[in-house]
Design a protein around this motif. Structure first.
Motif, PDB file in Angstrom:
ATOM      1  N   PHE A 549       0.857  -1.188   0.000  1.00 42.54           N
ATOM      2  CA  PHE A 549       0.000   0.000   0.000  1.00 42.54           C
ATOM      3  C   PHE A 549       0.893   1.239   0.000  1.00 42.54           C
ATOM      4  CE2 PHE A 549       0.382  -1.999   4.126  1.00 42.54           C
ATOM      5  CZ  PHE A 549       0.954  -1.016   4.924  1.00 42.54           C
ATOM      6  N   SER A 550       0.330   2.320  -0.515  1.00 41.31           N
ATOM      7  CA  SER A 550       1.049   3.591  -0.597  1.00 41.31           C
ATOM      8  C   SER A 550       0.668   4.471   0.580  1.00 41.31           C
ATOM      9  CB  SER A 550       0.701   4.305  -1.904  1.00 41.31           C
ATOM     10  OG  SER A 550      -0.688   4.652  -1.901  1.00 41.31           O
ATOM     11  N   ILE A 551       1.359   5.607   0.701  1.00 38.88           N
ATOM     12  CA  ILE A 551       1.014   6.568   1.748  1.00 38.88           C
ATOM     13  C   ILE A 551      -0.403   7.076   1.534  1.00 38.88           C
ATOM     14  CG2 ILE A 551       1.558   8.855   2.663  1.00 38.88           C
ATOM     15  CD1 ILE A 551       4.506   8.250   2.050  1.00 38.88           C
ATOM     16  N   ALA A 552      -0.726   7.423   0.264  1.00 43.64           N
ATOM     17  CA  ALA A 552      -2.064   7.931  -0.019  1.00 43.64           C
ATOM     18  C   ALA A 552      -3.133   6.878   0.262  1.00 43.64           C
ATOM     19  CB  ALA A 552      -2.144   8.394  -1.477  1.00 43.64           C
ATOM     20  N   GLY A 553      -2.835   5.597  -0.077  1.00 44.42           N
ATOM     21  CA  GLY A 553      -3.794   4.538   0.184  1.00 44.42           C
ATOM     22  C   GLY A 553      -4.027   4.333   1.673  1.00 44.42           C
ATOM     23  N   ALA A 554      -2.950   4.392   2.467  1.00 44.19           N
ATOM     24  CA  ALA A 554      -3.097   4.243   3.915  1.00 44.19           C
ATOM     25  C   ALA A 554      -3.867   5.423   4.501  1.00 44.19           C
ATOM     26  CB  ALA A 554      -1.720   4.136   4.564  1.00 44.19           C
ATOM     27  N   ALA A 555      -3.614   6.628   3.972  1.00 42.38           N
ATOM     28  CA  ALA A 555      -4.340   7.802   4.457  1.00 42.38           C
ATOM     29  C   ALA A 555      -5.837   7.678   4.161  1.00 42.38           C
ATOM     30  CB  ALA A 555      -3.764   9.061   3.808  1.00 42.38           C
ATOM     31  N   ALA A 556      -6.153   7.182   2.964  1.00 40.95           N
ATOM     32  CA  ALA A 556      -7.570   6.987   2.627  1.00 40.95           C
ATOM     33  C   ALA A 556      -8.201   5.932   3.545  1.00 40.95           C
ATOM     34  CB  ALA A 556      -7.693   6.557   1.166  1.00 40.95           C
ATOM     35  N   LEU A 557      -7.465   4.878   3.819  1.00 42.54           N
ATOM     36  CA  LEU A 557      -7.966   3.825   4.698  1.00 42.54           C
ATOM     37  C   LEU A 557      -8.330   4.391   6.075  1.00 42.54           C
ATOM     38  CD1 LEU A 557      -8.335   0.691   4.737  1.00 42.54           C
ATOM     39  CD2 LEU A 557      -6.047   0.573   5.734  1.00 42.54           C
ATOM     40  N   ALA A 558      -7.460   5.260   6.599  1.00 38.86           N
ATOM     41  CA  ALA A 558      -7.690   5.834   7.936  1.00 38.86           C
ATOM     42  C   ALA A 558      -8.591   7.061   7.900  1.00 38.86           C
ATOM     43  CB  ALA A 558      -6.352   6.196   8.573  1.00 38.86           C
ATOM     44  N   GLY A 559      -8.857   7.600   6.694  1.00 41.04           N
ATOM     45  CA  GLY A 559      -9.680   8.791   6.601  1.00 41.04           C
ATOM     46  C   GLY A 559      -8.975  10.038   7.101  1.00 41.04           C
ATOM     47  N   VAL A 560      -7.650  10.151   6.813  1.00 41.91           N
ATOM     48  CA  VAL A 560      -6.866  11.304   7.259  1.00 41.91           C
ATOM     49  C   VAL A 560      -6.173  11.926   6.049  1.00 41.91           C
ATOM     50  CG1 VAL A 560      -6.493  10.342   9.566  1.00 41.91           C
ATOM     51  CG2 VAL A 560      -4.834   9.864   7.744  1.00 41.91           C
ATOM     52  N   ALA A 561      -5.619  13.102   6.237  1.00 38.51           N
ATOM     53  CA  ALA A 561      -4.895  13.771   5.169  1.00 38.51           C
ATOM     54  C   ALA A 561      -3.611  13.009   4.851  1.00 38.51           C
ATOM     55  CB  ALA A 561      -4.556  15.205   5.590  1.00 38.51           C
ATOM     56  N   PRO A 562      -3.125  13.102   3.599  1.00 38.69           N
ATOM     57  CA  PRO A 562      -1.901  12.367   3.234  1.00 38.69           C
ATOM     58  C   PRO A 562      -0.711  12.672   4.142  1.00 38.69           C
ATOM     59  CG  PRO A 562      -3.005  13.149   1.264  1.00 38.69           C
ATOM     60  CD  PRO A 562      -3.760  13.735   2.421  1.00 38.69           C
ATOM     61  N   ARG A 563      -0.550  13.933   4.570  1.00 40.08           N
ATOM     62  CA  ARG A 563       0.600  14.238   5.439  1.00 40.08           C
ATOM     63  C   ARG A 563       0.469  13.526   6.784  1.00 40.08           C
ATOM     64  NH1 ARG A 563      -0.719  17.787   9.274  1.00 40.08           N
ATOM     65  NH2 ARG A 563      -2.639  19.001   9.065  1.00 40.08           N
ATOM     66  N   VAL A 564      -0.773  13.393   7.267  1.00 38.76           N
ATOM     67  CA  VAL A 564      -0.989  12.646   8.514  1.00 38.76           C
ATOM     68  C   VAL A 564      -0.728  11.161   8.286  1.00 38.76           C
ATOM     69  CG1 VAL A 564      -2.654  12.037  10.304  1.00 38.76           C
ATOM     70  CG2 VAL A 564      -2.643  14.351   9.335  1.00 38.76           C
ATOM     71  N   GLY A 565      -1.180  10.644   7.141  1.00 36.78           N
ATOM     72  CA  GLY A 565      -0.920   9.246   6.809  1.00 36.78           C
ATOM     73  C   GLY A 565       0.565   8.953   6.733  1.00 36.78           C
ATOM     74  N   ARG A 566       1.331   9.901   6.166  1.00 40.54           N
ATOM     75  CA  ARG A 566       2.789   9.725   6.088  1.00 40.54           C
ATOM     76  C   ARG A 566       3.385   9.606   7.493  1.00 40.54           C
ATOM     77  NH1 ARG A 566       6.537  11.032   2.212  1.00 40.54           N
ATOM     78  NH2 ARG A 566       4.952  12.134   0.995  1.00 40.54           N
ATOM     79  N   ALA A 567       2.936  10.480   8.393  1.00 43.95           N
ATOM     80  CA  ALA A 567       3.469  10.460   9.761  1.00 43.95           C
ATOM     81  C   ALA A 567       3.098   9.157  10.476  1.00 43.95           C
ATOM     82  CB  ALA A 567       2.939  11.656  10.549  1.00 43.95           C
ATOM     83  N   LEU A 568       1.868   8.697  10.280  1.00 43.83           N
ATOM     84  CA  LEU A 568       1.443   7.469  10.946  1.00 43.83           C
ATOM     85  C   LEU A 568       2.203   6.262  10.403  1.00 43.83           C
ATOM     86  CD1 LEU A 568      -2.427   7.988  11.172  1.00 43.83           C
ATOM     87  CD2 LEU A 568      -0.678   8.443  12.899  1.00 43.83           C
ATOM     88  N   LEU A 569       2.396   6.205   9.085  1.00 41.14           N
ATOM     89  CA  LEU A 569       3.183   5.112   8.520  1.00 41.14           C
ATOM     90  C   LEU A 569       4.634   5.179   8.978  1.00 41.14           C
ATOM     91  CD1 LEU A 569       1.970   4.686   4.827  1.00 41.14           C
ATOM     92  CD2 LEU A 569       1.797   3.050   6.707  1.00 41.14           C
ATOM     93  N   GLY A 570       5.151   6.401   9.150  1.00 33.61           N
ATOM     94  CA  GLY A 570       6.504   6.542   9.681  1.00 33.61           C
ATOM     95  C   GLY A 570       6.621   5.946  11.074  1.00 33.61           C
ATOM     96  N   GLU A 571       5.594   6.178  11.905  1.00 35.39           N
ATOM     97  CA  GLU A 571       5.604   5.606  13.256  1.00 35.39           C
ATOM     98  C   GLU A 571       5.536   4.084  13.198  1.00 35.39           C
ATOM     99  OE1 GLU A 571       3.035   5.762  17.441  1.00 35.39           O
ATOM    100  OE2 GLU A 571       2.656   7.259  15.863  1.00 35.39           O
ATOM    101  N   LEU A 572       4.664   3.545  12.355  1.00 40.01           N
ATOM    102  CA  LEU A 572       4.576   2.087  12.222  1.00 40.01           C
ATOM    103  C   LEU A 572       5.870   1.503  11.658  1.00 40.01           C
ATOM    104  CD1 LEU A 572       0.956   1.641  10.794  1.00 40.01           C
ATOM    105  CD2 LEU A 572       1.729   1.317  13.141  1.00 40.01           C
ATOM    106  N   SER A 573       6.508   2.228  10.745  1.00 38.35           N
ATOM    107  CA  SER A 573       7.754   1.741  10.156  1.00 38.35           C
ATOM    108  C   SER A 573       8.882   1.751  11.178  1.00 38.35           C
ATOM    109  CB  SER A 573       8.122   2.610   8.946  1.00 38.35           C
ATOM    110  OG  SER A 573       9.356   2.191   8.382  1.00 38.35           O
ATOM    111  N   ARG A 574       8.967   2.818  11.980  1.00 34.15           N
ATOM    112  CA  ARG A 574      10.017   2.862  13.019  1.00 34.15           C
ATOM    113  C   ARG A 574       9.835   1.750  14.041  1.00 34.15           C
ATOM    114  NH1 ARG A 574       8.956   8.294  12.259  1.00 34.15           N
ATOM    115  NH2 ARG A 574       7.523   8.395  14.038  1.00 34.15           N
ATOM    116  N   ALA A 575       8.574   1.346  14.275  1.00 34.07           N
ATOM    117  CA  ALA A 575       8.290   0.245  15.195  1.00 34.07           C
ATOM    118  C   ALA A 575       8.393  -1.110  14.513  1.00 34.07           C
ATOM    119  CB  ALA A 575       6.887   0.413  15.788  1.00 34.07           C
ATOM    120  N   HIS A 576       8.715  -1.122  13.209  1.00 39.79           N
ATOM    121  CA  HIS A 576       8.856  -2.344  12.415  1.00 39.79           C
ATOM    122  C   HIS A 576       7.564  -3.158  12.369  1.00 39.79           C
ATOM    123  CE1 HIS A 576      13.108  -2.034  11.484  1.00 39.79           C
ATOM    124  NE2 HIS A 576      13.335  -1.671  12.729  1.00 39.79           N
ATOM    125  N   LEU A 577       6.424  -2.473  12.425  1.00 43.18           N
ATOM    126  CA  LEU A 577       5.146  -3.144  12.218  1.00 43.18           C
ATOM    127  C   LEU A 577       4.751  -3.100  10.752  1.00 43.18           C
ATOM    128  CD1 LEU A 577       3.210  -2.002  15.406  1.00 43.18           C
ATOM    129  CD2 LEU A 577       4.256  -4.220  14.943  1.00 43.18           C
TER     130      LEU A 577
END
Length: 624
Positions: A549-577
């Motif tokens: 999935f892409s950043i935009a796809g994850a943002a759409a899934l969560a119903g948030v703006a793309p910049r917020v989706g980027r930050a959330l994926l960054g947190e999940l990536s740093r946690a290796h989830l």
């Protein structure tokens, strides 16, 4: 005990209850049915009245049908143990005696009776002044335990006198094992069972005193001193008493082995530092990571810090310990090790607690340790100055937790492991990164074969490959499945592979005897560290179609703006989830997605999950 011609039935209650018939583990039915069986097992052949079974199943007022329910559970258990048994037939295992039931078992069929037999042999040997035999029998008996008696049937298994009595037998066996080990001069051999028993009986001074002496014998004087302080505080707060004579005497023995305050020490007077956990005998693979670490450490002017990170269960600690054992010969002044508990069921260890342990191991009396963190770190670095020591900081939460634990001398080597990326250590301390990913298929196969033992998996290579695929090549999943296969030797590996393939989106096949060692527990510790928005996105990930999935796809899934989706994926990536396979493209391991599915079903409403799927569908239609 025979079930049918050629079939044997084995019962286990020293841990979660388990019944194996003809080499296959049986599904024991409802919780009430398992409770009935558990009480019959702990009574080990003695009769159990129907009235007592009713009291066990209903804490408050039992229904009018209670007795009939008990009879029905007994009938179901009889047919489970002996398929094809006619209705109302007694069978060979569960026998009715007036208003009671009894389970027929012997030492070969019931682990509790085998444990009692070995405990009797140990007691007799100890009485006959043969501590070597006593220790051997004691340890053999204690190895039969896989957790608390009737684990998984709490709270009944923690309250009923029959289960508590069996736990008391275990505590007594641990005491006798410690006494035998002390007479043999090998107290450290019983450190693990002593820890477990002392944790279950925190106010038992006889167990606590033996644990204190075992810690001291294992070179963990600082931990022993801290343990005494905590026990004394617990006795005061909960019982209003001071430690008794036995515990005070053990503490005095510990203190007399330490250097008196104020006495100067030479480097040769320091205690021997050998704190590394044992290397895994079946460790295999990871050749590229090992070669990278060797090249970095042996390079002139190379880094003095290796930072190992990766997803939960990928084998970071095993790699760190293996590397430490390999490098240990180059650090003749010893090895320090600490589990910082950055992720787990216990509270995170603060740097001051870790420093107090290290300083105690380095010969500093507790009363000589400063109260202020920076002063502790300064004293720690002074003690290591001019010495070549290898330090392993396992399971750290973040770079801040280990900052004060880094030696100030370039002659020491530090190995750090974490589920989080430790980028700060690279920039601030010159750490060499060792990101640990999933092993390749051949590596995973080799890992599984090593854990299964010689010949077990070689006979069925197709089953080995199927298990590797079902585990998604995750080392922890492979270890859990291998432990299950080894504990049930007659069970074909192919049968386990079929079970994993039957439910590819379930974690039920990856729970060990202790729920705290299964995949759910390991994954939960990373999930619980997330912020609420990142945790919500993680729970929604299974709703996304396809593996990536892409950043935009994850943002759409969560119903948030793309910049917020980027930050959330960054947190999940740093946690290796999740992992970023290509710039801006992410994926999650299949077992993590199975865990996320469970969390979503428990936490989020069907409407919220359906809304996420709809948002995701609309996004892909728009970009398609």
């Amino acid at each position: 005990m025979q079930a049918e011609a050629g079939e044997t039935v084995g019962f286990s209650v020293l841990g979660s209850i388990m019944v194996v018939r003809g080499g296959a583990e049986l599904h024991l039915g409802t919780r009430q049915q398992r409770l009935v069986l558990a009480l019959l097992l702990v009574r080990a052949g003695a009769p159990v009245s129907v009235a007592e079974l009713v009291d066990l199943l209903w804490d408050e007022q039992a229904p009018a049908s209670a007795v009939n329910v008990v009879h029905r559970h007994i009938g179901e258990l009889r047919r489970l143990l002996e398929p094809g048994l006619p209705t109302r037939a007694t069978g060979r295992h569960l026998v009715r005696e007036l208003a009671s039931y009894r389970l027929r078992a012997d030492e070969q069929s019931l682990d509790l009776l085998k444990f009692r037999s070995l405990s009797r042999l140990a007691s007799r040997a100890l009485h006959d002044a043969d501590p070597e035999s006593a220790l051997r029998h004691s340890l053999a008996g204690l190895r039969l335990w896989r957790g608390r008696c009737a684990a998984g049937l709490e709270p009944a298994s923690r309250r009923h006198p029959a289960f508590l009595a069996v736990e008391a037998e275990r505590a007594q066996a641990v005491r006798e094992a410690a006494d035998a080990a002390e007479r043999c001069g090998r107290l450290s051999m019983v450190l693990s069972p002593l820890r477990q028993a002392a944790e279950l009986h925190p106010l038992d001074e006889s167990l606590q005193s033996r644990l204190l002496l075992a810690l001291a014998a294992d070179g963990r004087q600082a931990e022993a001193v801290e343990m005494y302080r905590l026990v004394r505080q617990r006795l005061s707060e909960e019982l209003g008493v001071d430690p008794g004579e036995e515990l005070r005497e053990a503490y005095d023995r510990l203190l007399h082995q330490r250097t008196p305050p104020g006495r100067a020490e030479s480097p040769a007077a320091l205690p021997r530092l050998a704190q590394l956990p044992p290397d895994l005998p079946a460790f295999s693979g990871r050749d590229e990571l090992l070669a990278d670490a060797r090249a970095a450490v042996t390079r002139p002017g190379g880094p003095r810090l290796l930072a190992i990170d990766g997803m939960p269960g990928v084998g970071k600690s095993a790699l760190a310990v293996h590397l430490a054992h390999e490098f240990a010969a180059g650090y003749p002044d010893g090895q320090l090790y600490v589990d910082l508990r950055g992720y787990g069921r216990e509270p995170v260890m603060n740097p001051a607690e870790a420093l107090r342990g290290f300083l105690g191991s380095l010969g500093v009396p507790q009363e000589g340790i400063p109260a202020e963190l920076h002063a502790q770190a300064g004293l720690y670095r002074s003690r290591l100055a001019g010495r070549r020591v290898l330090v392993v900081l396992d399971n750290c939460r973040d770079a801040e937790q280990v900052r004060h634990l880094l030696p100030g001398t370039p002659d020491c080597l530090v190995v750090v492991t974490s589920r989080s990326r430790l980028s700060t250590l690279q920039t601030a301390a010159g750490a060499h990164p060792l990101p640990v990913g999933l092993p390749g298929v051949d590596e995973a196969r080799s890992m599984l074969l090593g854990m299964l033992g010689a010949g077990r998996g070689a006979a069925d290579p197709a089953a080995v490959d199927a298990v590797v695929a079902g585990c998604g090549r995750l080392p922890l999943a492979l270890a859990v499945v291998a432990a299950r296969a080894v504990s049930l030797p007659p069970t074909p590996l192919a049968q386990i592979a079929v079970e994993l393939a039957r439910e590819p989106e379930s974690l039920d096949g990856f729970d060990g005897d202790d729920p705290q060692t299964g995949l759910r527990a390991f994954f939960s510790w990373s999930y619980q560290a997330l912020s609420a928005p990142a945790a919500r996105l993680f729970r929604l990930l299974p709703a996304h179609p396809g593996p990536g999935f892409s950043i935009a796809g994850a943002a759409a899934l969560a119903g948030v703006a793309p910049r917020v989706g980027r930050a959330l994926l960054g947190e999940l990536s740093r946690a290796h989830l999740v992992s970023e396979d290509l710039p801006g493209r992410y994926r999650a391991h299949g077992l993590l997605l199975a865990y996320a599915t469970e969390l979503g079903e428990e936490t989020d409403s069907p409407a919220e999950r359906a809304a996420a799927q709809l948002r995701c569908l609309q996004f892909h239609r728009a970009v398609g």
